[in-house]
Design a protein around this motif. Structure first.
Motif, PDB file in Angstrom:
ATOM      1  N   ASN A   1       0.864  -1.176   0.000  1.00 23.66           N
ATOM      2  CA  ASN A   1       0.000   0.000   0.000  1.00 23.66           C
ATOM      3  C   ASN A   1       0.904   1.231   0.000  1.00 23.66           C
ATOM      4  O   ASN A   1       1.652   1.459   0.948  1.00 23.66           O
ATOM      5  N   LEU A   2       0.840   1.997  -1.068  1.00 24.28           N
ATOM      6  CA  LEU A   2       1.773   3.125  -1.221  1.00 24.28           C
ATOM      7  C   LEU A   2       1.179   4.450  -0.753  1.00 24.28           C
ATOM      8  O   LEU A   2       1.847   5.481  -0.801  1.00 24.28           O
ATOM      9  N   GLU A   3      -0.052   4.406  -0.273  1.00 21.14           N
ATOM     10  CA  GLU A   3      -0.718   5.645   0.142  1.00 21.14           C
ATOM     11  C   GLU A   3       0.045   6.305   1.288  1.00 21.14           C
ATOM     12  O   GLU A   3       0.332   5.665   2.310  1.00 21.14           O
ATOM     13  N   GLY A   4       0.409   7.561   1.092  1.00 17.86           N
ATOM     14  CA  GLY A   4       1.119   8.319   2.113  1.00 17.86           C
ATOM     15  C   GLY A   4       2.588   7.962   2.262  1.00 17.86           C
ATOM     16  O   GLY A   4       3.266   8.457   3.159  1.00 17.86           O
ATOM     17  N   ARG A   5       3.072   7.094   1.390  1.00 16.01           N
ATOM     18  CA  ARG A   5       4.470   6.641   1.491  1.00 16.01           C
ATOM     19  C   ARG A   5       5.407   7.494   0.640  1.00 16.01           C
ATOM     20  O   ARG A   5       4.989   8.132  -0.318  1.00 16.01           O
ATOM     21  N   ASP A   6       6.684   7.456   0.995  1.00 18.07           N
ATOM     22  CA  ASP A   6       7.722   8.088   0.189  1.00 18.07           C
ATOM     23  C   ASP A   6       8.236   7.035  -0.787  1.00 18.07           C
ATOM     24  O   ASP A   6       9.010   6.156  -0.402  1.00 18.07           O
ATOM     25  N   VAL A   7       7.781   7.130  -2.010  1.00 15.34           N
ATOM     26  CA  VAL A   7       8.063   6.096  -3.007  1.00 15.34           C
ATOM     27  C   VAL A   7       9.256   6.491  -3.889  1.00 15.34           C
ATOM     28  O   VAL A   7       9.341   7.630  -4.362  1.00 15.34           O
ATOM     29  N   ILE A   8      10.162   5.553  -4.059  1.00 12.13           N
ATOM     30  CA  ILE A   8      11.282   5.749  -4.988  1.00 12.13           C
ATOM     31  C   ILE A   8      11.241   4.618  -6.015  1.00 12.13           C
ATOM     32  O   ILE A   8      11.470   3.455  -5.679  1.00 12.13           O
ATOM     33  N   VAL A   9      10.916   4.957  -7.255  1.00 16.81           N
ATOM     34  CA  VAL A   9      10.868   3.958  -8.319  1.00 16.81           C
ATOM     35  C   VAL A   9      12.289   3.713  -8.820  1.00 16.81           C
ATOM     36  O   VAL A   9      13.033   4.669  -9.082  1.00 16.81           O
ATOM     37  N   VAL A  10      12.673   2.446  -8.926  1.00 19.11           N
ATOM     38  CA  VAL A  10      14.023   2.119  -9.379  1.00 19.11           C
ATOM     39  C   VAL A  10      13.977   1.368 -10.711  1.00 19.11           C
ATOM     40  O   VAL A  10      13.396   0.289 -10.804  1.00 19.11           O
ATOM     41  N   GLU A  11      14.590   1.961 -11.720  1.00 22.91           N
ATOM     42  CA  GLU A  11      14.679   1.339 -13.044  1.00 22.91           C
ATOM     43  C   GLU A  11      16.135   1.113 -13.428  1.00 22.91           C
ATOM     44  O   GLU A  11      17.028   1.803 -12.939  1.00 22.91           O
ATOM     45  N   ASP A  12      16.369   0.140 -14.291  1.00 20.89           N
ATOM     46  CA  ASP A  12      17.714  -0.058 -14.814  1.00 20.89           C
ATOM     47  C   ASP A  12      17.991   0.929 -15.939  1.00 20.89           C
ATOM     48  O   ASP A  12      19.094   1.448 -16.057  1.00 20.89           O
ATOM     49  N   ILE A  13      16.980   1.183 -16.781  1.00 26.21           N
ATOM     50  CA  ILE A  13      17.193   2.099 -17.903  1.00 26.21           C
ATOM     51  C   ILE A  13      15.894   2.809 -18.280  1.00 26.21           C
ATOM     52  O   ILE A  13      14.814   2.213 -18.232  1.00 26.21           O
ATOM     53  N   VAL A  14      16.031   4.084 -18.633  1.00 28.01           N
ATOM     54  CA  VAL A  14      14.931   4.826 -19.249  1.00 28.01           C
ATOM     55  C   VAL A  14      15.371   5.123 -20.676  1.00 28.01           C
ATOM     56  O   VAL A  14      16.332   5.857 -20.904  1.00 28.01           O
ATOM     57  N   ASP A  15      14.682   4.490 -21.607  1.00 29.41           N
ATOM     58  CA  ASP A  15      15.039   4.610 -23.028  1.00 29.41           C
ATOM     59  C   ASP A  15      14.000   5.515 -23.705  1.00 29.41           C
ATOM     60  O   ASP A  15      14.166   6.733 -23.741  1.00 29.41           O
ATOM     61  N   THR A  16      12.905   4.948 -24.192  1.00 34.86           N
ATOM     62  CA  THR A  16      11.859   5.815 -24.752  1.00 34.86           C
ATOM     63  C   THR A  16      11.092   6.538 -23.634  1.00 34.86           C
ATOM     64  O   THR A  16      10.416   7.530 -23.881  1.00 34.86           O
ATOM     65  N   GLY A  17      11.179   5.992 -22.426  1.00 39.73           N
ATOM     66  CA  GLY A  17      10.464   6.586 -21.293  1.00 39.73           C
ATOM     67  C   GLY A  17       9.052   6.041 -21.129  1.00 39.73           C
ATOM     68  O   GLY A  17       8.360   6.389 -20.176  1.00 39.73           O
ATOM     69  N   LEU A  18       8.644   5.176 -22.046  1.00 39.46           N
ATOM     70  CA  LEU A  18       7.267   4.646 -21.997  1.00 39.46           C
ATOM     71  C   LEU A  18       6.997   3.858 -20.718  1.00 39.46           C
ATOM     72  O   LEU A  18       5.934   3.991 -20.105  1.00 39.46           O
ATOM     73  N   SER A  19       7.976   3.050 -20.297  1.00 39.71           N
ATOM     74  CA  SER A  19       7.784   2.249 -19.081  1.00 39.71           C
ATOM     75  C   SER A  19       7.657   3.155 -17.865  1.00 39.71           C
ATOM     76  O   SER A  19       6.755   2.991 -17.035  1.00 39.71           O
ATOM     77  N   MET A  20       8.568   4.117 -17.749  1.00 37.78           N
ATOM     78  CA  MET A  20       8.534   5.018 -16.597  1.00 37.78           C
ATOM     79  C   MET A  20       7.254   5.857 -16.612  1.00 37.78           C
ATOM     80  O   MET A  20       6.648   6.100 -15.566  1.00 37.78           O
ATOM     81  N   GLN A  21       6.839   6.274 -17.778  1.00 32.94           N
ATOM     82  CA  GLN A  21       5.600   7.046 -17.888  1.00 32.94           C
ATOM     83  C   GLN A  21       4.404   6.213 -17.415  1.00 32.94           C
ATOM     84  O   GLN A  21       3.540   6.699 -16.688  1.00 32.94           O
ATOM     85  N   PHE A  22       4.397   4.951 -17.798  1.00 30.51           N
ATOM     86  CA  PHE A  22       3.349   4.024 -17.375  1.00 30.51           C
ATOM     87  C   PHE A  22       3.314   3.938 -15.850  1.00 30.51           C
ATOM     88  O   PHE A  22       2.259   4.005 -15.213  1.00 30.51           O
ATOM     89  N   ILE A  23       4.508   3.803 -15.252  1.00 33.46           N
ATOM     90  CA  ILE A  23       4.610   3.679 -13.789  1.00 33.46           C
ATOM     91  C   ILE A  23       4.116   4.954 -13.112  1.00 33.46           C
ATOM     92  O   ILE A  23       3.342   4.904 -12.153  1.00 33.46           O
ATOM     93  N   LEU A  24       4.562   6.099 -13.602  1.00 31.86           N
ATOM     94  CA  LEU A  24       4.179   7.367 -12.981  1.00 31.86           C
ATOM     95  C   LEU A  24       2.676   7.599 -13.092  1.00 31.86           C
ATOM     96  O   LEU A  24       2.041   8.061 -12.145  1.00 31.86           O
TER      97      LEU A  24
END
Ligand code: PRP
Ligand code: MN
Ligand code: MG
Length: 178
Positions: free
Chosen positions: A91-114
């Motif tokens: 449950n991420l509500e109210g949490r300090d979230v840090i997303v960790v990726e190996d690579i951001v290329d087109t950014g589509l994956s990170m955009q999906f996550i955000l």
């Protein structure tokens, strides 16, 4: 050089250089999140290695959870479509979230996550990526901690795969252009 699936790659980032940079990012996170308990959200499969190493450089309390996305399949270029193979359990509500990726290329994956994170209502949200291809990130996703900016060439090793292999290489290799 190294041959993977019939293509030539050259050594690009050594294990040593990677660890040195992760230590710096770990230090920065430990300082900036002092007094809080952030939760790292690791994006499987690629980010498993960088997450494990980065977490060991974080000296404050922190948690971890995993989600799994896929967009490249066995190809060298993005399918342009991100599939969620495993959802986050915490449950991420109210949490300090840090997303960790190996690579951001087109950014589509990170955009999906955000986009997905919005509905979780975290208290704060930051992103870490070991590698970033600035020339390819046409989605312009916000990145808070970037290990290395790299040219727009295919990379393998240290969690990054080519058709699911090469993730076990301790160093990162880049496709030899000629
Ligand atoms: C790779 C990589 C990132 C994403 C980056 O994952 O691990 O998650 O692609 O590319 P993008 O910025 O163009 O979206 P992949 O889809 O290959 O799945 P994997 O992590 O299981 O290898
Ligand atoms: Mn991935
Ligand atoms: Mg992949």
């Amino acid at each position: 050089t190294l041959t993977c699936r019939g293509e030539q790659f050259r050594l690009y980032l050594t294990d040593e250089a990677i660890q040195e940079r992760l230590q710096e990012i770990g230090d920065a996170i430990s300082e900036e999140y002092e007094g809080r308990t952030p939760i790292l959200v690791s994006v499987l499969n690629g980010a498993f290695m960088v997450t494990a190493d980065l977490m060991r450089y974080i000296t404050i309390d922190c948690e971890i959870d995993f989600m799994k996305l896929s967009s490249y399949g066995d190809e060298k270029v993005s399918s342009g479509e991100v599939t969620e193979l495993k959802r986050i359990d915490a449950n991420l509500e109210g949490r300090d979230v840090i997303v960790v990726e190996d690579i951001v290329d087109t950014g589509l994956s990170m955009q999906f996550i955000l986009n997905m994170m919005e509905s979780h209502r975290p208290a704060s949200l930051r992103t870490v990526t070991l590698l970033h291809k600035p020339t390819s990130n046409d989605t312009n996703v916000p990145l808070d901690y970037v290990g290395f900016n790299i040219p727009d060439l295919f990379v393998i090793g240290y969690g990054l795969d080519y058709g699911q292999i090469a993730r076990n290489l301790p160093d990162i290799y880049i496709l030899d252009e000629e």
